[in-house]
Design a protein around this motif. Structure first.
Motif, PDB file in Angstrom:
ATOM      1  N   ASP A 101      38.680   2.460  74.255  1.00 21.29           N
ATOM      2  CA  ASP A 101      38.757   1.038  74.556  1.00 21.29           C
ATOM      3  C   ASP A 101      39.077   0.751  76.021  1.00 21.29           C
ATOM      4  N   GLN A 131      46.040 -12.778  86.048  1.00 20.30           N
ATOM      5  CA  GLN A 131      46.959 -12.699  84.920  1.00 20.30           C
ATOM      6  C   GLN A 131      48.410 -12.940  85.342  1.00 20.30           C
ATOM      7  N   GLU A 269      48.138  -0.225  75.570  1.00 17.92           N
ATOM      8  CA  GLU A 269      47.711  -1.490  74.977  1.00 17.92           C
ATOM      9  C   GLU A 269      47.513  -2.567  76.044  1.00 17.92           C
ATOM     10  N   GLN A 270      48.417  -2.609  77.012  1.00 19.11           N
ATOM     11  CA  GLN A 270      48.284  -3.563  78.105  1.00 19.11           C
ATOM     12  C   GLN A 270      47.053  -3.264  78.961  1.00 19.11           C
ATOM     13  N   ASP A 273      43.919  -4.354  77.105  1.00 21.88           N
ATOM     14  CA  ASP A 273      43.744  -5.804  77.196  1.00 21.88           C
ATOM     15  C   ASP A 273      43.241  -6.205  78.579  1.00 21.88           C
ATOM     16  N   ARG A 276      39.563  -5.263  78.929  1.00 20.41           N
ATOM     17  CA  ARG A 276      38.695  -6.186  78.191  1.00 20.41           C
ATOM     18  C   ARG A 276      38.488  -7.486  78.963  1.00 20.41           C
ATOM     19  N   ARG A 277      39.588  -8.057  79.455  1.00 16.44           N
ATOM     20  CA  ARG A 277      39.489  -9.315  80.199  1.00 16.44           C
ATOM     21  C   ARG A 277      38.659  -9.139  81.469  1.00 16.44           C
TER      22      ARG A 277
END
Length: 325
Positions: A101, A131, A269-270, A273, A276-277
Motif C-alpha cells: 500500500d 496536511q 499506517e500514517q 495514508d 494515498r493522498r
C-alpha cells in the motif's frame, strides 16, 4: 544480494554482500533500479540518525524498480510492475521490501531515475505544506532552501494548488531555477535579512506558511515574516537547534502555530495514508507533465562516496540519483 554498506572506522561506503530481505504477506519484493540521496543518509552514515525500530540498517529512503515477488495477501500488483515509493531504509541495495500500500505505479512517461527522485522530497513537501501546514488556494508560502529537493518539489506543488511561493536561495542560478519552476519571488539570503523582502512581496501582510530547514538562525525573521494565523513548519535544524531570548508574545499576538515534523519516524499506517493522498493529487499531474522530478545528477552506485561528497558540499540543485547496477 549486493548493497552499499558503511565501513565503521572511516565512514566510507562500499558495495558488499548482505542478506536479501524476505517479504511478509502484505509486502512487495522489489528489484531496485535506482535510489536517491537524502541528507538523512549523510547523518545515518556518521551514526547520527539511526533507522526506526525494525527498519533496514542499509541507507536509502526511496527507490524505483520492478516487482520481483508479491506477498500472499497483496492485490492489485503483479511481478514485473514498475513501482516507486518511500522507504524507512534499505534503498541502497539490489532488493528491498515495501508494504504494497506504500508503493506507487511509475507513470509511463518517467524513467526509473526520474521516479526515484520523487518519493522523499515530494511526499515531504506534500505532508508539510498541505496536511500539516494547511496551505490553500491563493495563500502564500515561504520556502527556505528553495533549490533543494524538497524546495523544488514544494514550489511545484504550491503552484498546482493555486498558492504563491517565495523562496530563499544562495546563488543567481538557484534563484533563477526556482523562478522557472513557478516561484513568484526568489530572495538572496546571503545579501542580508530576508524578512523585508518577504514583507515587500506580500504587501506587508506576511506569509501564511513557512517551510524551514535551517532552524535557530532564522527563528526571529521567520516569526516576523509570518502573517496573522501563520504556520511555521520546522523540517530541519541545519543551522542550529537552540534559540535564546524567545519572545513568546509574538506567537500570541499573531496566533502563530509552530509545528515540528519528521517523515521517517511516522508509522506505516500514517505513511500509507500520506501515499494515498499524494497519489490522488499528484500522479495525474506527473502523467500530464505538470509535475516533474528535478534531478541534479545521476551517478552509478559505484560512485556513491563521490555522490555523498557532492551533496555534503551543497553543490546540488534538485535530487542526486544513484543507479543500482
Amino acid at each position: 544480494m549486493k548493497a552499499i554498506l558503511v565501513e565503521d572506522e572511516f565512514k566510507q561506503l562500499y558495495i558488499g554482500d548482505t542478506e536479501q530481505p524476505t517479504i511478509s504477506a502484505s509486502d512487495l519484493l522489489v528489484k531496485v533500479k535506482a535510489t536517491a540521496l537524502n541528507r538523512a543518509d549523510l547523518m545515518q552514515k556518521q551514526g547520527n540518525y539511526p533507522p526506526p525500530k525494525g527498519a533496514s540498517p542499509i541507507l536509502g529512503l526511496e527507490m524505483s524498480g520492478v516487482i520481483e515477488e508479491t506477498g500472499e495477501n497483496v492485490q492489485g500488483w503483479r511481478k514485473g510492475d514498475r513501482v516507486f515509493g518511500l522507504l524507512p531504509g534499505g534503498g541502497y541495495a539490489e532488493y528491498v521490501t515495501i508494504p504494497a500500500d506504500m508503493a506507487m505505479p511509475i507513470p509511463d512517461s518517467l524513467s526509473f531515475e526520474e521516479a526515484a527522485a520523487i518519493p522523499e522530497v515530494f511526499l515531504t513537501a506534500y505532508l508539510n505544506m498541505f496536511q500539516l501546514g494547511g496551505l490553500g488556494k491563493n495563500q502564500s508560502v515561504l520556502i527556505h532552501a528553495g533549490a533543494s529537493g524538497v524546495g523544488t518539489a514544494a514550489i511545484q506543488l504550491a503552484r498546482e494548488a493555486g498558492a504563491r511561493s517565495i523562496v530563499t536561495a544562495g546563488t543567481d542560478e538557484k534563484r533563477d531555477f526556482c523562478l522557472s519552476l513557478g516561484a513568484e519571488t526568489a530572495i538572496d539570503y546571503k545579501a542580508g535579512p530576508f524578512e523585508s523582502k518577504v514583507k515587500e512581496a506580500t504587501h506587508g501582510t506576511g506569509v501564511n506558511l513557512i517551510l524551514d530547514f535551517i532552524g535557530a538562525p532564522y527563528w526571529e525573521q521567520n516569526i516576523r515574516s509570518l502573517g496573522v494565523d501563520g504556520r511555521l513548519v520546522l523540517i530541519g535544524v541545519m543551522g542550529g537547534a537552540k534559540v535564546s531570548d524567545v519572545d513568546l508574545s509574538q506567537l500570541l499576538f499573531k496566533r502563530i502555530q509552530v509545528i515540528g515534523t519528521a517523515l521517517r519516524s511516522r508509522t506505516v499506517e500514517q505513511k500509507i495514508d500520506l501515499t494515498r493522498r499524494f497519489s490522488e493529487f499528484a500522479l495525474p499531474l506527473f502523467n500530464q507533465g505538470r509535475l516533474q522530478p528535478v534531478i541534479d545528477s545521476v551517478w552509478s552506485w559505484k560512485e556513491v562516496n563521490e555522490a555523498h561528497q557532492y551533496m555534503e558540499q551543497n553543490k546540488n540543485a534538485g535530487k542526486i540519483v544513484l543507479q543500482v547496477q
